[in-house]
Design a protein around this motif. Structure first.
Motif, PDB file in Angstrom:
ATOM      1  N   HIS A 187       0.826  -1.216   0.000  1.00 43.57           N
ATOM      2  CA  HIS A 187       0.000   0.000   0.000  1.00 43.57           C
ATOM      3  C   HIS A 187       0.858   1.262   0.000  1.00 43.57           C
ATOM      4  O   HIS A 187       0.444   2.306   0.507  1.00 43.57           O
ATOM      5  N   ARG A 188       2.021   1.146  -0.599  1.00 44.41           N
ATOM      6  CA  ARG A 188       2.972   2.261  -0.586  1.00 44.41           C
ATOM      7  C   ARG A 188       2.374   3.528  -1.188  1.00 44.41           C
ATOM      8  O   ARG A 188       2.529   4.624  -0.638  1.00 44.41           O
ATOM      9  N   ARG A 189       1.668   3.400  -2.319  1.00 45.70           N
ATOM     10  CA  ARG A 189       1.114   4.587  -2.976  1.00 45.70           C
ATOM     11  C   ARG A 189       0.014   5.225  -2.136  1.00 45.70           C
ATOM     12  O   ARG A 189      -0.037   6.460  -1.999  1.00 45.70           O
ATOM     13  N   GLU A 190      -0.872   4.397  -1.578  1.00 44.55           N
ATOM     14  CA  GLU A 190      -1.964   4.939  -0.762  1.00 44.55           C
ATOM     15  C   GLU A 190      -1.423   5.645   0.475  1.00 44.55           C
ATOM     16  O   GLU A 190      -1.889   6.732   0.844  1.00 44.55           O
ATOM     17  N   LEU A 191      -0.426   5.046   1.105  1.00 44.35           N
ATOM     18  CA  LEU A 191       0.156   5.643   2.304  1.00 44.35           C
ATOM     19  C   LEU A 191       0.890   6.942   1.977  1.00 44.35           C
ATOM     20  O   LEU A 191       0.830   7.911   2.742  1.00 44.35           O
ATOM     21  N   ALA A 192       1.558   6.972   0.836  1.00 45.46           N
ATOM     22  CA  ALA A 192       2.250   8.192   0.419  1.00 45.46           C
ATOM     23  C   ALA A 192       1.248   9.314   0.158  1.00 45.46           C
ATOM     24  O   ALA A 192       1.501  10.480   0.490  1.00 45.46           O
ATOM     25  N   GLU A 193       0.091   8.977  -0.423  1.00 43.13           N
ATOM     26  CA  GLU A 193      -0.939   9.984  -0.672  1.00 43.13           C
ATOM     27  C   GLU A 193      -1.513  10.509   0.641  1.00 43.13           C
ATOM     28  O   GLU A 193      -1.768  11.710   0.784  1.00 43.13           O
ATOM     29  N   LEU A 194      -1.710   9.634   1.608  1.00 40.72           N
ATOM     30  CA  LEU A 194      -2.201  10.079   2.913  1.00 40.72           C
ATOM     31  C   LEU A 194      -1.186  10.995   3.584  1.00 40.72           C
ATOM     32  O   LEU A 194      -1.561  12.011   4.193  1.00 40.72           O
ATOM     33  N   GLN A 195       0.082  10.669   3.457  1.00 37.69           N
ATOM     34  CA  GLN A 195       1.133  11.526   4.018  1.00 37.69           C
ATOM     35  C   GLN A 195       1.123  12.898   3.349  1.00 37.69           C
ATOM     36  O   GLN A 195       1.305  13.924   4.013  1.00 37.69           O
ATOM     37  N   ARG A 196       0.899  12.894   2.043  1.00 31.89           N
ATOM     38  CA  ARG A 196       0.841  14.169   1.321  1.00 31.89           C
ATOM     39  C   ARG A 196      -0.315  15.015   1.828  1.00 31.89           C
ATOM     40  O   ARG A 196      -0.169  16.223   2.068  1.00 31.89           O
ATOM     41  N   GLN A 197      -1.476  14.389   2.015  1.00 28.52           N
ATOM     42  CA  GLN A 197      -2.639  15.114   2.502  1.00 28.52           C
ATOM     43  C   GLN A 197      -2.428  15.610   3.933  1.00 28.52           C
ATOM     44  O   GLN A 197      -2.844  16.717   4.284  1.00 28.52           O
ATOM     45  N   ALA A 198      -1.789  14.785   4.749  1.00 27.43           N
ATOM     46  CA  ALA A 198      -1.515  15.184   6.133  1.00 27.43           C
ATOM     47  C   ALA A 198      -0.591  16.400   6.164  1.00 27.43           C
ATOM     48  O   ALA A 198      -0.818  17.353   6.924  1.00 27.43           O
ATOM     49  N   LYS A 199       0.431  16.377   5.336  1.00 27.77           N
ATOM     50  CA  LYS A 199       1.381  17.488   5.272  1.00 27.77           C
ATOM     51  C   LYS A 199       0.704  18.762   4.782  1.00 27.77           C
ATOM     52  O   LYS A 199       0.935  19.857   5.322  1.00 27.77           O
ATOM     53  N   ALA A 200      -0.175  18.625   3.787  1.00 31.97           N
ATOM     54  CA  ALA A 200      -0.883  19.786   3.244  1.00 31.97           C
ATOM     55  C   ALA A 200      -1.808  20.402   4.290  1.00 31.97           C
ATOM     56  O   ALA A 200      -1.913  21.637   4.393  1.00 31.97           O
ATOM     57  N   TYR A 201      -2.463  19.552   5.086  1.00 31.95           N
ATOM     58  CA  TYR A 201      -3.374  20.075   6.112  1.00 31.95           C
ATOM     59  C   TYR A 201      -2.592  20.798   7.203  1.00 31.95           C
ATOM     60  O   TYR A 201      -3.018  21.865   7.674  1.00 31.95           O
ATOM     61  N   LEU A 202      -1.459  20.259   7.605  1.00 28.09           N
ATOM     62  CA  LEU A 202      -0.640  20.921   8.621  1.00 28.09           C
ATOM     63  C   LEU A 202      -0.130  22.269   8.110  1.00 28.09           C
ATOM     64  O   LEU A 202      -0.084  23.253   8.854  1.00 28.09           O
ATOM     65  N   LYS A 203       0.234  22.323   6.833  1.00 26.41           N
ATOM     66  CA  LYS A 203       0.678  23.586   6.236  1.00 26.41           C
ATOM     67  C   LYS A 203      -0.448  24.610   6.272  1.00 26.41           C
ATOM     68  O   LYS A 203      -0.231  25.792   6.585  1.00 26.41           O
ATOM     69  N   GLU A 204      -1.656  24.150   5.962  1.00 30.44           N
ATOM     70  CA  GLU A 204      -2.823  25.036   5.980  1.00 30.44           C
ATOM     71  C   GLU A 204      -3.069  25.589   7.383  1.00 30.44           C
ATOM     72  O   GLU A 204      -3.362  26.779   7.550  1.00 30.44           O
ATOM     73  N   LEU A 205      -2.935  24.733   8.398  1.00 30.89           N
ATOM     74  CA  LEU A 205      -3.123  25.185   9.773  1.00 30.89           C
ATOM     75  C   LEU A 205      -2.085  26.228  10.164  1.00 30.89           C
ATOM     76  O   LEU A 205      -2.410  27.233  10.788  1.00 30.89           O
ATOM     77  N   ARG A 206      -0.838  25.977   9.790  1.00 29.83           N
ATOM     78  CA  ARG A 206       0.236  26.917  10.132  1.00 29.83           C
ATOM     79  C   ARG A 206       0.008  28.271   9.466  1.00 29.83           C
ATOM     80  O   ARG A 206       0.240  29.323  10.072  1.00 29.83           O
ATOM     81  N   GLU A 207      -0.450  28.237   8.222  1.00 34.86           N
ATOM     82  CA  GLU A 207      -0.706  29.496   7.511  1.00 34.86           C
ATOM     83  C   GLU A 207      -1.833  30.289   8.164  1.00 34.86           C
ATOM     84  O   GLU A 207      -1.860  31.523   8.100  1.00 34.86           O
ATOM     85  N   LYS A 208      -2.749  29.590   8.789  1.00 34.33           N
ATOM     86  CA  LYS A 208      -3.860  30.252   9.496  1.00 34.33           C
ATOM     87  C   LYS A 208      -3.481  30.655  10.922  1.00 34.33           C
ATOM     88  O   LYS A 208      -4.261  31.301  11.605  1.00 34.33           O
ATOM     89  N   GLY A 209      -2.287  30.230  11.351  1.00 31.77           N
ATOM     90  CA  GLY A 209      -1.867  30.513  12.719  1.00 31.77           C
ATOM     91  C   GLY A 209      -2.552  29.640  13.750  1.00 31.77           C
ATOM     92  O   GLY A 209      -2.564  29.951  14.939  1.00 31.77           O
ATOM     93  N   ALA A 210      -3.126  28.530  13.291  1.00 25.32           N
ATOM     94  CA  ALA A 210      -3.842  27.615  14.197  1.00 25.32           C
ATOM     95  C   ALA A 210      -2.859  26.616  14.780  1.00 25.32           C
ATOM     96  O   ALA A 210      -1.827  26.309  14.176  1.00 25.32           O
ATOM     97  N   PRO A 211      -3.151  26.097  15.963  1.00 29.71           N
ATOM     98  CA  PRO A 211      -2.258  25.081  16.558  1.00 29.71           C
ATOM     99  C   PRO A 211      -2.269  23.816  15.733  1.00 29.71           C
ATOM    100  O   PRO A 211      -3.308  23.417  15.192  1.00 29.71           O
ATOM    101  N   VAL A 212      -1.127  23.168  15.626  1.00 27.11           N
ATOM    102  CA  VAL A 212      -1.018  21.924  14.864  1.00 27.11           C
ATOM    103  C   VAL A 212      -0.848  20.729  15.786  1.00 27.11           C
ATOM    104  O   VAL A 212      -0.929  19.605  15.331  1.00 27.11           O
TER     105      VAL A 212
END
Length: 212
Positions: A187-212
């Motif tokens: 499931h390497r591809r699926e897990l890599a996609e989930l990691q990408r989404q997780a990273k993108a969401y954390l970036k979005e939170l940081r840009e909003k100044g929200a706690p991560v």
């Protein structure tokens, strides 16, 4: 309030959660919102780290035996999205909704094998996950009072899965090493996609100044 569920790759899922020390209205609201989030995501359990909170708290559904068998492997399935929470309660055979604060398993016995999946790793399942058949869990309620109860079968499985989240453990970590590596590779591809989404969401939170 419905929370965003954190995906595989988010560091909060790998941290040991902190004990809950304050029992107040805020905690009650959190538990209520977690239950709402769990139903919205078609899950039978949800731990605080899965919504980004390092707290030793989880919510879980206890299902009637036949409903529990039918529910195995269905967590997160999209087909139930159109149903209301009450419709899901009826269809799933919900016996009780549990909130367990600062839980610990104090006794275990027997062995069972069942389907295991996770809202933080959507779409991926282990067909025969080894778990204890019966557990005795000690926990606090939302007012801070201590309780003990025994659980078996599907509900015991759910408790073990959710408690693992409080220790930074994901379900596939419980596989023997060779099987775990094979699962990760398959499931390497699926897990890599989930990691990408997780990273993108954390970036979005940081840009909003929200706690991560």
């Amino acid at each position: 309030m419905k929370y965003h569920i954190r995906y595989f790759g988010d560091p909060v899922l790998r941290k040991v959660a902190r004990p809950v020390t304050h029992f107040d209205g805020e905690l009650e609201t959190l538990a209520k919102d977690m239950i709402e989030t769990m139903f919205e995501a078609n899950g039978v359990g949800l731990a605080a780290p899965q919504i980004g909170l390092s707290k030793r708290l989880f919510v879980a559904l206890e299902l009637a035996p036949r409903a529990a068998e039918e529910a195995a492997g269905q967590e997160g399935e999209a087909e139930a999205e159109a149903l209301s929470p009450d419709e899901k309660r009826e269809r799933w055979g919900v016996v009780a909704e549990h909130v367990m604060v600062n839980p610990e398993i104090i006794a275990r016995s027997g062995t069972q094998y069942g389907v295991d999946g996770c809202l933080s790793v959507p779409g991926l399942f282990i067909e025969k996950m080894k778990r204890d058949r019966t557990v005795r869990v000690r926990y606090q309620d939302l007012q801070g009072a201590w309780h003990e109860r025994e659980a078996e079968g599907h509900f015991a499985h759910v408790i073990q899965h959710e408690l693992d989240h409080l220790d930074g453990v994901l379900f596939f970590d419980r596989l023997p090493e060779a099987e775990r590596r094979a699962f990760m590779e398959a499931h390497r591809r699926e897990l890599a996609e989930l990691q990408r989404q997780a990273k993108a969401y954390l970036k979005e939170l940081r840009e909003k100044g929200a706690p991560v």
